[in-house]
Design an enzyme around this catalytic site. Sequence first.
Site, mmCIF file in Angstrom:
data_model
loop_
_atom_site.group_PDB
_atom_site.id
_atom_site.type_symbol
_atom_site.label_atom_id
_atom_site.label_comp_id
_atom_site.label_asym_id
_atom_site.label_seq_id
_atom_site.Cartn_x
_atom_site.Cartn_y
_atom_site.Cartn_z
ATOM 1 N N TRP A 1 34.494 35.628 38.205
ATOM 2 C CA TRP A 1 35.818 35.350 37.653
ATOM 3 C C TRP A 1 35.637 34.632 36.322
ATOM 4 O O TRP A 1 34.851 33.690 36.234
ATOM 5 C CB TRP A 1 36.670 34.471 38.590
ATOM 6 C CG TRP A 1 37.921 34.040 37.889
ATOM 7 C CD1 TRP A 1 39.029 34.808 37.650
ATOM 8 C CD2 TRP A 1 38.178 32.766 37.264
ATOM 9 N NE1 TRP A 1 39.955 34.091 36.913
ATOM 10 C CE2 TRP A 1 39.457 32.848 36.671
ATOM 11 C CE3 TRP A 1 37.454 31.579 37.147
ATOM 12 C CZ2 TRP A 1 40.024 31.776 35.977
ATOM 13 C CZ3 TRP A 1 38.021 30.504 36.457
ATOM 14 C CH2 TRP A 1 39.296 30.608 35.887
ATOM 15 N N GLU B 1 37.121 39.292 40.353
ATOM 16 C CA GLU B 1 38.418 38.697 40.705
ATOM 17 C C GLU B 1 39.370 38.813 39.512
ATOM 18 O O GLU B 1 39.032 38.405 38.401
ATOM 19 C CB GLU B 1 38.212 37.217 41.072
ATOM 20 C CG GLU B 1 39.511 36.469 41.384
ATOM 21 C CD GLU B 1 39.279 34.999 41.739
ATOM 22 O OE1 GLU B 1 38.162 34.488 41.519
ATOM 23 O OE2 GLU B 1 40.227 34.353 42.228
ATOM 24 N N LYS C 1 43.170 38.214 37.492
ATOM 25 C CA LYS C 1 44.155 37.134 37.359
ATOM 26 C C LYS C 1 45.176 37.500 36.295
ATOM 27 O O LYS C 1 44.826 38.073 35.270
ATOM 28 C CB LYS C 1 43.439 35.838 36.976
ATOM 29 C CG LYS C 1 44.338 34.624 36.977
ATOM 30 C CD LYS C 1 43.527 33.347 36.963
ATOM 31 C CE LYS C 1 44.439 32.143 36.917
ATOM 32 N NZ LYS C 1 43.714 30.887 37.038
ATOM 33 N N ASP D 1 42.932 37.222 44.677
ATOM 34 C CA ASP D 1 43.313 35.833 44.964
ATOM 35 C C ASP D 1 44.835 35.855 45.014
ATOM 36 O O ASP D 1 45.487 36.302 44.055
ATOM 37 C CB ASP D 1 42.778 34.945 43.829
ATOM 38 C CG ASP D 1 43.164 33.479 43.982
ATOM 39 O OD1 ASP D 1 44.345 33.197 44.256
ATOM 40 O OD2 ASP D 1 42.278 32.615 43.801
ATOM 41 N N HIS E 1 47.133 34.895 42.091
ATOM 42 C CA HIS E 1 46.904 35.505 40.781
ATOM 43 C C HIS E 1 47.812 36.664 40.403
ATOM 44 O O HIS E 1 47.433 37.534 39.627
ATOM 45 C CB HIS E 1 45.452 35.973 40.680
ATOM 46 C CG HIS E 1 44.475 34.843 40.611
ATOM 47 N ND1 HIS E 1 43.155 35.017 40.300
ATOM 48 C CD2 HIS E 1 44.648 33.511 40.784
ATOM 49 C CE1 HIS E 1 42.537 33.845 40.303
ATOM 50 N NE2 HIS E 1 43.424 32.918 40.602
ATOM 51 N N HIS F 1 40.572 35.679 48.035
ATOM 52 C CA HIS F 1 40.653 34.229 47.885
ATOM 53 C C HIS F 1 41.996 33.826 48.457
ATOM 54 O O HIS F 1 43.035 34.316 47.990
ATOM 55 C CB HIS F 1 40.574 33.823 46.405
ATOM 56 C CG HIS F 1 39.182 33.585 45.946
ATOM 57 N ND1 HIS F 1 38.887 33.157 44.678
ATOM 58 C CD2 HIS F 1 37.999 33.673 46.605
ATOM 59 C CE1 HIS F 1 37.577 33.015 44.566
ATOM 60 N NE2 HIS F 1 37.012 33.327 45.715
ATOM 61 N N ASP G 1 49.958 29.825 39.851
ATOM 62 C CA ASP G 1 48.646 29.730 40.501
ATOM 63 C C ASP G 1 48.227 28.265 40.607
ATOM 64 O O ASP G 1 47.292 27.821 39.964
ATOM 65 C CB ASP G 1 47.625 30.521 39.658
ATOM 66 C CG ASP G 1 46.229 30.444 40.229
ATOM 67 O OD1 ASP G 1 46.092 30.513 41.457
ATOM 68 O OD2 ASP G 1 45.265 30.320 39.438
ATOM 69 N N ASP H 1 47.162 26.560 43.221
ATOM 70 C CA ASP H 1 46.071 26.253 44.147
ATOM 71 C C ASP H 1 46.375 25.097 45.091
ATOM 72 O O ASP H 1 45.568 24.183 45.251
ATOM 73 C CB ASP H 1 44.759 26.036 43.374
ATOM 74 C CG ASP H 1 44.191 27.353 42.871
ATOM 75 O OD1 ASP H 1 43.830 28.185 43.711
ATOM 76 O OD2 ASP H 1 44.149 27.569 41.643
ATOM 77 N N ASP I 1 40.329 29.226 48.582
ATOM 78 C CA ASP I 1 40.193 28.810 47.179
ATOM 79 C C ASP I 1 41.407 28.001 46.742
ATOM 80 O O ASP I 1 42.437 28.575 46.387
ATOM 81 C CB ASP I 1 40.026 30.042 46.267
ATOM 82 C CG ASP I 1 39.904 29.636 44.803
ATOM 83 O OD1 ASP I 1 39.584 28.467 44.535
ATOM 84 O OD2 ASP I 1 40.153 30.479 43.926
HETATM 85 C C1 RNT Z 1 40.682 30.676 39.291
HETATM 86 C C2 RNT Z 1 40.090 31.520 40.343
HETATM 87 C C3 RNT Z 1 38.689 31.154 40.761
HETATM 88 C C4 RNT Z 1 38.479 29.664 40.881
HETATM 89 C C5 RNT Z 1 37.157 29.262 41.488
HETATM 90 C C6 RNT Z 1 36.867 27.826 41.291
HETATM 91 O O1 RNT Z 1 41.995 30.920 39.069
HETATM 92 O O2 RNT Z 1 40.920 31.539 41.459
HETATM 93 O O3 RNT Z 1 38.379 31.811 41.937
HETATM 94 O O4 RNT Z 1 39.497 29.057 41.604
HETATM 95 O O5 RNT Z 1 36.170 30.070 40.996
HETATM 96 ZN ZN ZN Z 2 40.197 32.487 43.207
#
Ligand code: RNT
Ligand code: ZN
Length: 417
Positions: free
Chosen positions: A183, A224, A226, A258, A261, A285, A293, A295, A325
């Site tokens: 990523w 990955e 985004k 993810d 994303h 993720h 996003d 988290d 994640d």
């Molecule tokens: C970032 C991605 C990625 C990170 C990690 C730390 O938006 O989700 O996966 O969160 O690599």
């Molecule tokens: Zn991620």
Amino acid sequence: MNNQAYELAKAKYAALGVDVESAFKKLSEVPVALHCWQGDDVCGFDHDGPLSGGIQTTGNYPGKATTVDQLMADMEKTISLCPGKKKLNVHACYAIFEDGEYVDRDKIAPKHFAKWVELAKKYNIGLDFNPTFFSHPKVKNGLTLTSPDEETRKFWVEHGKACIRISQYFAEETGIPCVMNIWTGDGFKDIPADRMGPRLRYKKSIEEIMSQPFDPDKVKICVESKVFGIGVESYTAGSAEFALTFAATHEGCLPLMDNGHYHPTEVVSDKIPALLCFYPEIALHITRGVRWDSDHVVLLDDETKEMAKEIVRCDALGRVHMALDYFDASINRISAWVVGFRSWQKALLMALCTPHEKLKKLQDENKFTELMVLQEEYKLLPFGEIWEKYCELCGVKGDASWFDEIVKYEEEVLSKR
Ligand code: RNT
Ligand code: ZN
């Protein structure tokens, strides 16, 4: 626990054709990767600078792990409070150097991760890995693998190759395949003049990384996607279309979704079965985006349950590599890990205890009225007793009393840091 309550609950599920014990067995066999970066706000050990690359942690809850030993102790505490099979998910910035040693990211080697292997072996679990394309002085103008500056781009390609070697080492040491996820936060804050150029460089860079020899049965390389990040609101090179098409056209590469994303009304639960029609394996993720996003810690919310349902009803537990994640620095970090891990286990167990065949049949027979009635009815099945039993079998607390351990750990360990 109250065994009578469990027996009654089990009978209710059995009446619907659900065998909860076989659900326990299935769940205890699928690994979920625990992300080391929740423990220290995505800092790592190879730099002092701030977190960059379009991601951010917020909060300053006391007791953050600042050394390898602290981080590992916190992860072990987490493991002890969560049911189910785990994997450890490590980022390249968590390389462990000898006193006075420093190796830049293009030169990191398996030996810098030997301690992570030791930890995984202690629990007989696997390791996943991630190159770290952020929080580093060689991120030039916000770009790494897409940089127009050849020296910069090459440096990051070398980093990716080094990470393949480390991933292969993880797989060989543990005997369990290693998922290696690429990523980058590469992108632009404002309207770009060239959208294709960076993507072509990204494509070339990942191809160069993948020219490093590896065994695809041991190392599962993912890309990955985004939609945007902080400071790269207008354009990201690794968009959904880019990542999906790259994975579809490159042997040995899987797409990683993810669920933070995408545009907020898009849901990954709907994307999982779409991808499973084409890809033998995919990776996830699991996070919780609040408006963006962000988290946040994974909870047992509707979309979390829906994603788990899709994996289970597509009979794809063996085809989906699952990893948590998120990073929350505003609450006890170990508790954040535990809540997220347990939530995903709950979602999977719930999905495994749902009579999907019966519901699918109603759909195929166009009986949508009954389908709605039963879907609502099943929400009130006595899942709590089933969950408690599963936890008991896994040797962990089935109710919130695991939190007593966190309080104790905070008093005895975290408050002294
Ligand atoms: C970032 C991605 C990625 C990170 C990690 C730390 O938006 O989700 O996966 O969160 O690599
Ligand atoms: Zn991620």
